[in-house]
Design a protein around this motif. Structure first.
Motif, PDB file in Angstrom:
ATOM      1  N   LYS A  77       0.833  -1.210   0.000  1.00  0.00           N
ATOM      2  CA  LYS A  77       0.000   0.000   0.000  1.00  0.00           C
ATOM      3  C   LYS A  77       0.869   1.263   0.000  1.00  0.00           C
ATOM      4  O   LYS A  77       0.477   2.278  -0.578  1.00  0.00           O
ATOM      5  CB  LYS A  77      -0.955  -0.019   1.198  1.00  0.00           C
ATOM      6  CG  LYS A  77      -2.071  -1.060   1.016  1.00  0.00           C
ATOM      7  CD  LYS A  77      -3.051  -1.086   2.162  1.00  0.00           C
ATOM      8  CE  LYS A  77      -4.118  -2.149   1.901  1.00  0.00           C
ATOM      9  NZ  LYS A  77      -5.081  -2.264   3.011  1.00  0.00           N
TER      10      LYS A  77
ATOM     11  N   VAL B  91     -10.056  -1.018   4.864  1.00  0.00           N
ATOM     12  CA  VAL B  91     -10.929  -1.397   3.745  1.00  0.00           C
ATOM     13  C   VAL B  91     -12.146  -2.125   4.349  1.00  0.00           C
ATOM     14  O   VAL B  91     -12.154  -3.351   4.475  1.00  0.00           O
ATOM     15  CB  VAL B  91     -10.192  -2.316   2.734  1.00  0.00           C
ATOM     16  CG1 VAL B  91     -11.025  -2.534   1.486  1.00  0.00           C
ATOM     17  CG2 VAL B  91      -8.813  -1.758   2.376  1.00  0.00           C
TER      18      VAL B  91
ATOM     19  N   GLU C 253     -13.072  -6.269   5.238  1.00  0.00           N
ATOM     20  CA  GLU C 253     -13.235  -6.781   6.608  1.00  0.00           C
ATOM     21  C   GLU C 253     -14.588  -7.458   6.762  1.00  0.00           C
ATOM     22  O   GLU C 253     -14.706  -8.524   7.368  1.00  0.00           O
ATOM     23  CB  GLU C 253     -13.080  -5.635   7.616  1.00  0.00           C
ATOM     24  CG  GLU C 253     -11.685  -5.029   7.548  1.00  0.00           C
ATOM     25  CD  GLU C 253     -11.352  -4.106   8.709  1.00  0.00           C
ATOM     26  OE1 GLU C 253     -12.121  -4.051   9.687  1.00  0.00           O
ATOM     27  OE2 GLU C 253     -10.296  -3.448   8.629  1.00  0.00           O
TER      28      GLU C 253
ATOM     29  N   SER D  33      -4.003  -5.537  13.142  1.00  0.00           N
ATOM     30  CA  SER D  33      -3.316  -5.565  11.849  1.00  0.00           C
ATOM     31  C   SER D  33      -3.234  -4.150  11.261  1.00  0.00           C
ATOM     32  O   SER D  33      -2.193  -3.721  10.747  1.00  0.00           O
ATOM     33  CB  SER D  33      -4.062  -6.518  10.901  1.00  0.00           C
ATOM     34  OG  SER D  33      -3.855  -6.198   9.559  1.00  0.00           O
TER      35      SER D  33
HETATM   36  O1  LIG Z   1      -6.687  -6.730   2.914  1.00  0.00           O
HETATM   37  C1  LIG Z   1      -6.203  -5.636   3.230  1.00  0.00           C
HETATM   38  O2  LIG Z   1      -6.254  -4.640   2.460  1.00  0.00           O
HETATM   39  C2  LIG Z   1      -5.550  -5.459   4.509  1.00  0.00           C
HETATM   40  O3  LIG Z   1      -5.043  -4.394   4.795  1.00  0.00           O
HETATM   41  C3  LIG Z   1      -5.554  -6.573   5.509  1.00  0.00           C
HETATM   42  C4  LIG Z   1      -6.661  -6.433   6.541  1.00  0.00           C
HETATM   43  C5  LIG Z   1      -6.532  -7.692   7.464  1.00  0.00           C
HETATM   44  O4  LIG Z   1      -5.756  -7.643   8.416  1.00  0.00           O
HETATM   45  O5  LIG Z   1      -7.171  -8.692   7.151  1.00  0.00           O
HETATM   46  C6  LIG Z   1      -6.444  -5.190   7.333  1.00  0.00           C
HETATM   47  C7  LIG Z   1      -7.085  -4.017   7.044  1.00  0.00           C
HETATM   48  C8  LIG Z   1      -8.158  -3.896   6.063  1.00  0.00           C
HETATM   49  O6  LIG Z   1      -9.192  -3.083   6.504  1.00  0.00           O
HETATM   50  C9  LIG Z   1      -8.645  -5.217   5.618  1.00  0.00           C
HETATM   51  C10 LIG Z   1      -7.986  -6.383   5.881  1.00  0.00           C
END
Ligand SMILES: O=C(O)C(=O)C[C@]1(C(=O)O)C=C[C@@H](O)C=C1
Length: 186
Positions: free
Chosen positions: A35, A44, A48, A77
Motif C-alpha cells: 500500500k 478497507v 473486513e 493488523s
Molecule cells: O486486505 C487488506 O487490504 C488489509 O489491509 C488486511 C486487513 C486484514 O488484516 O485482514 C487489514 C485491514 C483492512 O481493513 C482489511 C484487511
C-alpha cells in the motif's frame, strides 16, 4: 479432565495459535509495504466485512465472540500497518492541523481530539484498544450519544512530535467519522 489437564490443553492451543498470529502480522507488513507503494488505504471496511461473513457463519453459539475476535485481530493488523506508513501519517497530520488552523510545531503537552462513531457498530472499544496499543495516555474523555451517534472528545497526553502520537492520530483520522484535532494544549 482435571483443571491442570485442561490448562495443558489451553497451553497447547495457544502454542499453535502463536505462529499463526505472527504469520498473519507478517502478511499485514507485506500489505502495508504494497500500500505504501501503490497509495491504497489501510482501512478497507468491505474487505473486513467479507472476511467476517466468510469465516464466522459456522461458529454457532460462538458467532458474536468469534466476530469480536476477528474484529480485534484485524484492528491490530491495521495498527501495525500504520506504523510503516510515515508519508500517510504526515499527510493525515497536516490535513487535520490545516483544517483546524493549528501549528503542530508549537510547544504543547496535550492533544485534544474529537471524533464520532456509530453506537450500534460498537467501534469505540476497538478505538480505545488502539489508543492503549499506541502507548499514548488518555488524560480526559467525554462521550455523549445523540441519535445513535457517539461523539467522543479526548485529551491525550503527549506531543505531535512523538511517533506514537502521529501514528495514533493518523489511524483515528483515517478510520473514525468527523475526526478533528480540536486544540494543542500546553
Ligand atoms: O486486505 C487488506 O487490504 C488489509 O489491509 C488486511 C486487513 C486484514 O488484516 O485482514 C487489514 C485491514 C483492512 O481493513 C482489511 C484487511
Amino acid at each position: 479432565m482435571t483443571l491442570d489437564e485442561i490448562r495443558v490443553e489451553i497451553d497447547a492451543v495457544d502454542g499453535q495459535m502463536k505462529p499463526l498470529f505472527l504469520k498473519r502480522m507478517e502478511c499485514a507488513r507485506s500489505v502495508a509495504e504494497t500500500k505504501a507503494a501503490t497509495g491504497g488505504e489501510v482501512f478497507v471496511p468491505e474487505r473486513e466485512q467479507a472476511i467476517i461473513e466468510k469465516r464466522a457463519g459456522d461458529t454457532g453459539e460462538f458467532y458474536d465472540m468469534y466476530v469480536a475476535f476477528l474484529r480485534h485481530l484485524i484492528s491490530v493488523s491495521r495498527y501495525y500497518q500504520y506504523g510503516f506508513l510515515s508519508e500517510m501519517q504526515e499527510q493525515a497530520l497536516s490535513a487535520c492541523l490545516g483544517r483546524a488552523g493549528l501549528d503542530g510545531s508549537s510547544g504543547h503537552r496535550q492533544v485534544e481530539i474529537s471524533f464520532c462513531c456509530q453506537q450500534s457498530a460498537s467501534d469505540l472499544n476497538l478505538y480505545l484498544d488502539t489508543v492503549k496499543l499506541s502507548g499514548v495516555l488518555i488524560n480526559e474523555m467525554k462521550l455523549c450519544t445523540e441519535d445513535g451517534v457517539q461523539k467522543v472528545r479526548m485529551i491525550l497526553d503527549g506531543n505531535l512530535g512523538e511517533r506514537r502520537m502521529r501514528r495514533l492520530i493518523c489511524q483515528l483520522y483515517k478510520e473514525t467519522e468527523q475526526f478533528a484535532v480540536a486544540a494543542l494544549r500546553s
